[in-house]
Design a protein around this motif. Structure first.
Motif, PDB file in Angstrom:
ATOM      1  N   HIS A  60      -4.226  16.383  19.456  1.00 45.04           N
ATOM      2  CA  HIS A  60      -3.642  16.117  18.143  1.00 45.04           C
ATOM      3  C   HIS A  60      -3.663  17.394  17.298  1.00 45.04           C
ATOM      4  CE1 HIS A  60      -3.402  13.541  14.286  1.00 45.04           C
ATOM      5  NE2 HIS A  60      -2.260  13.447  14.936  1.00 45.04           N
ATOM      6  N   ILE A  61      -2.526  18.038  17.172  1.00 44.29           N
ATOM      7  CA  ILE A  61      -2.456  19.325  16.481  1.00 44.29           C
ATOM      8  C   ILE A  61      -2.940  19.230  15.015  1.00 44.29           C
ATOM      9  CG2 ILE A  61      -0.901  21.172  15.708  1.00 44.29           C
ATOM     10  CD1 ILE A  61       0.731  20.579  18.354  1.00 44.29           C
ATOM     11  N   PRO A  62      -2.532  18.201  14.235  1.00 45.01           N
ATOM     12  CA  PRO A  62      -2.976  18.166  12.830  1.00 45.01           C
ATOM     13  C   PRO A  62      -4.502  18.099  12.671  1.00 45.01           C
ATOM     14  CG  PRO A  62      -1.184  16.612  13.192  1.00 45.01           C
ATOM     15  CD  PRO A  62      -1.588  17.110  14.539  1.00 45.01           C
ATOM     16  N   THR A  63      -5.160  17.347  13.562  1.00 39.75           N
ATOM     17  CA  THR A  63      -6.620  17.255  13.501  1.00 39.75           C
ATOM     18  C   THR A  63      -7.255  18.603  13.834  1.00 39.75           C
ATOM     19  OG1 THR A  63      -6.534  14.933  14.109  1.00 39.75           O
ATOM     20  CG2 THR A  63      -8.637  16.037  14.445  1.00 39.75           C
ATOM     21  N   GLU A 102       1.228  31.886   7.693  1.00 35.35           N
ATOM     22  CA  GLU A 102       2.681  31.996   7.858  1.00 35.35           C
ATOM     23  C   GLU A 102       3.415  30.836   7.205  1.00 35.35           C
ATOM     24  OE1 GLU A 102       3.815  32.243  11.989  1.00 35.35           O
ATOM     25  OE2 GLU A 102       2.794  34.174  12.159  1.00 35.35           O
ATOM     26  N   ASN A 103       2.708  29.751   6.973  1.00 34.88           N
ATOM     27  CA  ASN A 103       3.374  28.523   6.582  1.00 34.88           C
ATOM     28  C   ASN A 103       2.734  27.902   5.329  1.00 34.88           C
ATOM     29  OD1 ASN A 103       4.566  25.999   6.474  1.00 34.88           O
ATOM     30  ND2 ASN A 103       4.541  25.729   8.701  1.00 34.88           N
ATOM     31  N   GLU A 109      -0.594  21.272   2.601  1.00 31.82           N
ATOM     32  CA  GLU A 109      -0.949  19.958   3.168  1.00 31.82           C
ATOM     33  C   GLU A 109      -2.405  19.932   3.636  1.00 31.82           C
ATOM     34  OE1 GLU A 109       3.563  19.086   4.847  1.00 31.82           O
ATOM     35  OE2 GLU A 109       1.916  19.317   6.285  1.00 31.82           O
ATOM     36  N   ILE A 110      -2.794  21.003   4.295  1.00 25.91           N
ATOM     37  CA  ILE A 110      -4.179  21.081   4.798  1.00 25.91           C
ATOM     38  C   ILE A 110      -5.151  21.047   3.623  1.00 25.91           C
ATOM     39  CG2 ILE A 110      -5.828  22.710   5.844  1.00 25.91           C
ATOM     40  CD1 ILE A 110      -4.189  21.109   7.904  1.00 25.91           C
ATOM     41  N   ASN A 111      -4.802  21.744   2.552  1.00 24.44           N
ATOM     42  CA  ASN A 111      -5.687  21.749   1.383  1.00 24.44           C
ATOM     43  C   ASN A 111      -5.742  20.394   0.691  1.00 24.44           C
ATOM     44  OD1 ASN A 111      -7.263  24.094   1.035  1.00 24.44           O
ATOM     45  ND2 ASN A 111      -5.391  25.272   0.642  1.00 24.44           N
ATOM     46  N   GLU A 112      -4.659  19.624   0.824  1.00 21.43           N
ATOM     47  CA  GLU A 112      -4.715  18.259   0.285  1.00 21.43           C
ATOM     48  C   GLU A 112      -5.761  17.430   1.036  1.00 21.43           C
ATOM     49  OE1 GLU A 112      -0.674  16.742   0.157  1.00 21.43           O
ATOM     50  OE2 GLU A 112      -0.192  18.329  -1.299  1.00 21.43           O
TER      51      GLU A 112
END
Lengths: 318, 201
Positions: A60-63, A102-103, A109-112
Motif C-alpha cells: 500500500h503506497i499511501p501507508t 517533487e509533489n 495530503e501527507i501533512n493532513e
C-alpha cells in the motif's frame, strides 16, 4: 582534529528494524565509529519501520509514504538529517523525501494525515546513508586521518546492494549506478584490497519481499553471488546494508543446505559491516565494534563465523 | 526526452484507459507505461528473471493490455526491486515502480501471499516493526543487544507504546487496516471454499 568542522556532522540515527533487532553489532559499530569520527548522533524516539520499500510499499503506497514521512518528521524535530545504515531504510526515506519534495500536493495530503497525530513533515533535512555521511560529508581525507593501522593483505568482496545507488535520480551519486566506487574507496582506506568479481553489483536476493515470498529464490541469488566471490578468492565480504548482511550471513547456511548439490564445498565467508572494518583500522577496541562475542546465546547472528576475519586482524593489525 | 517526443507519446498513447489496471496507473501518475515498446531490456537485466518464470516485459505488457491475470501471477512477487530495469529502460519508464503499483492493485483485491499477509498484519501492523524484537519468543535478540552494551529494546516504537498508537492511527486513516481486513476475509473465504471442495471429493 578539525573539531570546528564537527558541528556539521550531526545526525539523527534512524535504526530501522534489522540493525537493532537482528544485527545489534552493526548498531554498536555505527554509534562508536561515528563518535570516534567526531560526529554527534541523536536518537529518534518512537521511530517505526521505515517501512520497507519492496514489501510494505508493494502492499500500500499511501501507508508506506505516511509512515516514512512520520519517521522523517522525528529527525526534523531534532533539526538533523535522519541517518540510516540500511539500504532499505535509505530507499524508503530518500524516495519518500524525493517524492514529497517533487509533489507539493502529495506533501499537503501527507501533512493532513500527520496533523491528526500532531506531527508535521517539512522535508528540510535530507535523509542520508551511513556511507553517504562517511564519503560525501566527511570525505576520504578526513577519515584517513583517523586510520591508525593498515591491512597488509586482506582481500575484500565489496557488496553495495541495490538501494544505496538506485534509483539513481533519487540518490546523491551524480547519476552513477552501474559501477560505483565509493564503497571500494572507503574499504581501501584500511589497506584492504577490493577484489573485482563477476556481477559484483548484483542484488543479494533478499529485497522486494522475495525472501518472505520464496526463501529458495532469494537464496539462489545469494548462491550466485557467493560462488562469484569465492572464485575471486576473497577473505571477507564487506557490505553496507543489514538486510544484505542477513542474506549473505544467514543466507550462507541456507545456500549450504538448499543448494548443497550445486556448490561443492559449503561456504564460510565472514560478513563484516563497513563501520566494523573502518573501526579496526582506526585502532578501536573490537568490543566497541560488535566483533567480539560476549554471550552464550545460540541461534543468533552472526550465523557465519567471523573468526577468520578476526585472525587476520590479529595477524596484520595487532 | 525532447518536448516534442513527450507530446507525441502523450497524444498517441494516453488515450483509452478504460480498463482497471491502466486507469489506476494513470491515477498514480504512472501513465508512462504506455510508452513501453516491449523491447525487453528490463527482462534482459533482471536477476529474478534469470532464475524464475518472472518476465518483467510480460508483466508490463499484460498490465498495458489490461490483462488482469497478471494480478494472480505469483511471478510479480519475484522482483527483488533491484531497479536495473528502471535504470536501463530506453523509454525512461520507472519499471520497478510499475511492478510495485501492480502489486498494490493485486493486494487491493486480496491477492497477497499468505506469508506477506502475516508479515503485513501480524508483524508490521501489530508491532510497527518489520522485524521486531519485543515478542515473548524473541528474548534471545534482546539478550544479544545487551551483550553489546545496548538496551534490550531499541529507542524505537518498541520503547514508546504511544508511537505505536500514532502509527495505528495513520494506518487507519490511509485505509491500511481496512485493506488488511479485506485481504483476511478473502483468504478466509478461499480457505472455506477449498475445504468444501476437498470434502466433496
Amino acid at each position: 582534529m578539525k573539531m570546528n568542522e564537527n558541528e556539521k556532522f550531526r545526525y539523527a540515527l534512524f535504526l530501522g528494524c534489522v540493525i537493532p533487532n537482528r544485527y545489534p553489532m552493526i548498531e554498536r559499530s555505527i554509534r562508536d565509529v561515528f563518535d570516534e569520527l567526531g560526529a554527534e548522533i541523536l536518537e529518534m524516539p518512537g521511530a517505526a519501520c521505515c517501512p520497507a520499500p519492496g514489501v510494505f510499499r508493494a502492499f500500500h503506497i499511501p501507508t508506506w509514504l505516511v509512515i516514512a514521512a512520520r519517521n522523517i518528521s522525528i529527525a526534523e524535530e531534532q533539526e538533523a538529517s535522519p541517518l540510516t545504515g540500511c539500504n532499505g531504510c535509505y530507499g524508503t526515506l530518500r524516495d519518500a523525501w524525493c517524492d514529497l519534495e517533487e509533489n507539493p500536493k502529495e506533501k499537503k495530503e501527507i501533512n493532513e494525515y500527520l496533523s491528526k497525530i500532531g506531527r508535521k513533515y517539512t522535508g528540510n533535512y535530507e535523509p542520508k546513508h551511513v556511507v553517504q555521511a562517511l564519503y560525501l560529508d566527511m570525505g576520504l581525507d578526513y577519515i584517513r586521518d583517523f586510520i591508525k593501522y593498515q591491512f597488509k593483505d586482506l582481500k575484500v568482496a565489496v557488496h553495495y546492494g541495490c538501494h544505496i545507488v538506485k534509483p539513481s535520480d533519487k540518490r546523491p551519486w551524480g547519476g552513477q549506478y552501474e559501477c560505483p566506487t565509493f564503497l571500494d574507496e572507503l574499504v581501501e582506506l584500511t589497506g584492504a584490497k577490493s577484489i573485482p568479481y563477476k556481477d559484483k553489483y548484483m542484488c543479494c536476493g533478499a529485497g522486494g519481499a522475495v525472501r518472505t515470498a520464496v526463501k529458495e529464490v532469494a537464496a539462489d541469488f545469494t548462491r550466485e553471488k557467493l560462488t562469484n566471490m569465492r572464485e575471486a578468492g576473497v577473505d571477507v565480504i564487506i557490505d553496507c546494508c543489514p538486510f544484505c548482511h542477513l542474506q549473505l550471513d544467514l543466507g550462507q547456511l541456507e545456500v549450504n543446505s538448499i543448494y548443497k548439490d550445486m556448490i561443492g564445498e559449503p561456504f564460510s565467508i565472514p560478513v563484516v559491516y563497513i563501520t566494523q572494518l573502518l573501526g579496526v583500522a582506526m585502532g578501536m577496541d573490537p568490543n566497541r565494534l560488535g566483533l567480539i562475542k560476549n554471550h552464550e546465546l545460540s541461534g543468533v547472528s552472526p550465523f557465519t563465523s567471523i573468526q577468520p576475519f578476526l585472525d587476520i586482524v590479529k595477524d596484520q593489525l595487532i | 526526452m525532447s518536448e516534442n517526443v513527450e507530446k507525441y507519446i502523450k497524444r498517441k498513447v494516453f488515450r483509452g484507459t478504460s480498463d482497471k489496471i491502466s486507469s489506476k496507473f494513470v491515477d498514480a501518475g504512472l501513465e508512462k507505461i504506455r510508452s513501453c515498446i516491449n523491447c525487453g531490456t528490463c527482462t534482459g537485466g533482471c536477476p529474478a528473471g534469470r532464475r524464475t518464470a518472472y518476465r518483467t516485459r510480460v508483466a508490463i505488457r499484460k498490465a498495458l493490455r489490461g490483462d488482469e491475470s497478471v494480478l494472480d501471477d505469483v511471478d510479480i512477487w519475484m522482483c527483488s526491486t533491484c531497479y536495473y530495469c528502471y535504470e536501463r529502460c530506453p523509454r525512461n519508464i520507472p519499471v520497478t515502480d510499475m511492478i510495485i503499483k501492480l502489486r498494490n492493485i493485486a493486494v487491493e483485491e486480496g491477492k497477497i501471499l499468505d506469508n506477506h499477509l502475516v508479515l503485513a498484519d501480524k508483524v508490521f501492523y501489530t508491532t510497527c516493526h518489520g522485524v521486531p524484537a519485543n515478542q515473548p519468543d524473541q528474548e534471545k535478540w534482546r539478550d544479544l543487544r545487551e551483550s553489546y552494551g545496548l538496551p534490550p529494546l531499541p529507542p524505537t516504537v518498541h520503547s514508546y507504546p504511544e508511537a505505536v498508537e500514532e502509527c495505528h492511527k495513520l494506518m487507519e486513516l490511509t485505509g491500511f487496516r481496512k485493506l488488511l481486513d479485506h485481504a483476511n476475509e478473502v483468504k478466509a473465504k478461499q480457505k472455506e471454499a477449498q475445504e468444501k471442495q476437498s470434502e466433496e471429493k
